[in-house]
Design an enzyme around this catalytic site. Sequence first.
Site, short mmCIF file in Angstrom:
data_model
loop_
_atom_site.label_atom_id
_atom_site.label_comp_id
_atom_site.label_asym_id
_atom_site.label_seq_id
_atom_site.Cartn_x
_atom_site.Cartn_y
_atom_site.Cartn_z
CE LYS A 16 -3.07 42.08 -30.90
NZ LYS A 16 -2.87 42.41 -32.33
CG ASN A 17 0.62 40.87 -32.44
OD1 ASN A 17 -0.59 40.84 -32.65
ND2 ASN A 17 1.28 41.99 -32.17
CB CYS B 240 -4.52 49.54 -34.34
SG CYS B 240 -5.02 48.67 -32.87
NE ARG C 99 -1.10 48.38 -39.20
CZ ARG C 99 -1.55 47.60 -38.22
NH1 ARG C 99 -2.65 47.93 -37.58
NH2 ARG C 99 -0.90 46.50 -37.88
CG ASP D 86 2.88 46.42 -30.84
OD1 ASP D 86 2.60 47.30 -31.67
OD2 ASP D 86 2.84 45.21 -31.09
NE ARG E 153 -8.44 44.54 -32.83
CZ ARG E 153 -7.38 45.17 -33.33
NH1 ARG E 153 -7.32 46.47 -33.33
NH2 ARG E 153 -6.39 44.49 -33.85
C1 EPZ Z 1 2.62 43.62 -36.63
O1 EPZ Z 1 1.88 44.43 -37.52
C2 EPZ Z 1 1.82 43.58 -35.36
N1 EPZ Z 1 0.50 43.03 -35.65
C3 EPZ Z 1 1.68 44.97 -34.78
O2 EPZ Z 1 1.01 44.87 -33.53
C4 EPZ Z 1 3.08 45.56 -34.54
O3 EPZ Z 1 2.94 46.90 -34.11
C5 EPZ Z 1 3.89 45.50 -35.83
O4 EPZ Z 1 3.92 44.15 -36.35
C6 EPZ Z 1 5.32 45.97 -35.64
O5 EPZ Z 1 5.95 45.21 -34.65
C7 EPZ Z 1 0.35 41.72 -35.69
O6 EPZ Z 1 1.26 40.92 -35.53
C8 EPZ Z 1 -1.04 41.24 -35.92
P1 EPZ Z 1 4.65 45.48 -40.16
P2 EPZ Z 1 2.23 44.45 -39.09
O7 EPZ Z 1 4.20 44.87 -41.44
O8 EPZ Z 1 2.61 43.08 -39.51
C9 EPZ Z 1 5.30 49.11 -43.23
C10 EPZ Z 1 -0.62 45.39 -31.92
O9 EPZ Z 1 -0.91 46.42 -31.28
N2 EPZ Z 1 4.87 48.16 -44.27
O10 EPZ Z 1 5.91 45.02 -39.54
O11 EPZ Z 1 1.11 45.12 -39.76
C11 EPZ Z 1 4.13 49.52 -42.33
O12 EPZ Z 1 3.38 50.53 -42.90
C12 EPZ Z 1 -0.30 45.48 -33.40
O13 EPZ Z 1 -0.62 44.25 -31.43
C13 EPZ Z 1 4.91 48.55 -45.60
O14 EPZ Z 1 5.31 49.67 -45.93
O15 EPZ Z 1 3.49 45.39 -39.07
C14 EPZ Z 1 4.84 49.91 -41.07
O16 EPZ Z 1 5.29 51.23 -41.18
C15 EPZ Z 1 -0.47 46.84 -33.95
N3 EPZ Z 1 4.46 47.68 -46.55
C16 EPZ Z 1 6.04 48.97 -41.02
O17 EPZ Z 1 6.20 48.46 -42.34
C17 EPZ Z 1 4.01 46.44 -46.23
O18 EPZ Z 1 3.62 45.68 -47.13
C18 EPZ Z 1 5.86 47.81 -40.06
O19 EPZ Z 1 4.71 47.06 -40.38
C19 EPZ Z 1 3.97 46.05 -44.87
C20 EPZ Z 1 4.41 46.94 -43.91
#
Ligand code: EPZ
Length: 416
Positions: free
Chosen positions: A22-23, A116, A121, A304, A396
């Site tokens: 998916k991702n 989610c 986020r 995850d 999803r």
């Molecule tokens: C991706 O989410 C995945 N989603 C998530 O999978 C996964 O848990 C996550 O990466 C971490 O591996 C998709 O690929 C669609 P991040 P993403 O930006 O991109 C902080 C699933 O179950 N952050 O790496 O949203 C954020 O709050 C999903 O398949 C900021 O502070 O994750 C978090 O604490 C859920 N500012 C951390 O970074 C920003 O602008 C990691 O988030 C962006 C992120």
Amino acid sequence: MSAIVVQGYCPLKGEIEIQGSKNAALPMMAAALLHKGTTVLKYVPIIQDVFCMMGILESMGCACSRNGHTLVIDARHIKTARIPRESGKAMRSSIVVLGALLGRCMEGEAYYPGGCSIGSRPIDLHLAALRHMGAEIAEKDEMIIARTRGLRGAEITLSYPSVGATENVILAAVKAKGTTILKGAAMEPEIDALCGLLCAMGADIEGIGTSILTIRGTDELHDTEYQVPGDRIVTGTYLSAVMAAGGEAAFRRGSPQHLGCVLDTMQHMGADIRVTGDVTEIKMERRPKGIFITTSPYPGFPTDLQSMAMVLLAVGNGKGRLKETVFEGRFATAKQLHKMGAEIIIEGSEARITGKGSLKGTAVKACDLRGGAALVVAGLRADGETRITDCHHILRGYEDICRDLQNLGGSIRRES
Ligand code: EPZ
């Protein structure tokens, strides 16, 4: 409301193929927007989030046609650069469409993305990076309105290796003028897949698989056909299912090369695991051992799979500890596991878990995608019947968790 009903104490046995990731698939679909032509993606999972992304692309004027797991995206004609509110808010990945839109149309309108509920986020890193590349971005209520007179290459350092922000920068940089150097990039395998597709389309990206990416902007991309990798998180979910239920199973196309830390952790907990090519075999003849697991960005233990790890520690032997370092709000599943008799104490970003050997079947609610799948895993090691409601979260990301576990001999069914 649909529910999944699991009957516990039924060991698993068999071999199945793992769905596409998916991702990886979602940003790859967004990448198709960059090219005024056709992109064919193979091995795309048939899941709700993919349908949602198809809806977003179609609303912009792309023609998407799906035949089984093959998706053809024709992005010759784009009529609007606006992501519809409903689908934008339904899915986190909608935000990476913004980088592609700026690259293709020099403008884009998005909504603060949903997905989610696993923490606050924010998207500050995405927006700061796009601004640095020459986008003017206004935030009005829930909307993000971005325009540019032309994106330009820039040197960007992410203060945290955000997966989504890395994807957004890559998508914006492919057609920008000049060279973008992205430091502190996320190294998740899904980013390698996105870069692999973009390079096949004619992009120039160096440093794939590392935290420093160099992207030289290009005007011309071309038609291509590319395969989505197998979903490492789905593999991890089903390996956890075997560890909870006991038994032995094999998983094909599950990207074991990207599961190093997970497989090591599972072996440490008592699983016998063997990897041959793209096949992962597992045998579990004991209760999982209580250990300490910390989540972290790739190549660490993935957030995850944190809720699956929580279930394994809860049905295991001895005391275990989990530390969540990626998303602060990702322990919601503990409350549901309490209903099943689990002994879990949450203290800030840590969970202390005492293994009870098994749980008891009862009615529980999926709170998010991975947490919902973890409750299915828990049901496999519970006395009696576990009934999981709010299963739309699970749909999803999992093509058919009931079909897959039934194929392994699990007693599980979907009720409408
Ligand atoms: C991706 O989410 C995945 N989603 C998530 O999978 C996964 O848990 C996550 O990466 C971490 O591996 C998709 O690929 C669609 P991040 P993403 O930006 O991109 C902080 C699933 O179950 N952050 O790496 O949203 C954020 O709050 C999903 O398949 C900021 O502070 O994750 C978090 O604490 C859920 N500012 C951390 O970074 C920003 O602008 C990691 O988030 C962006 C992120």
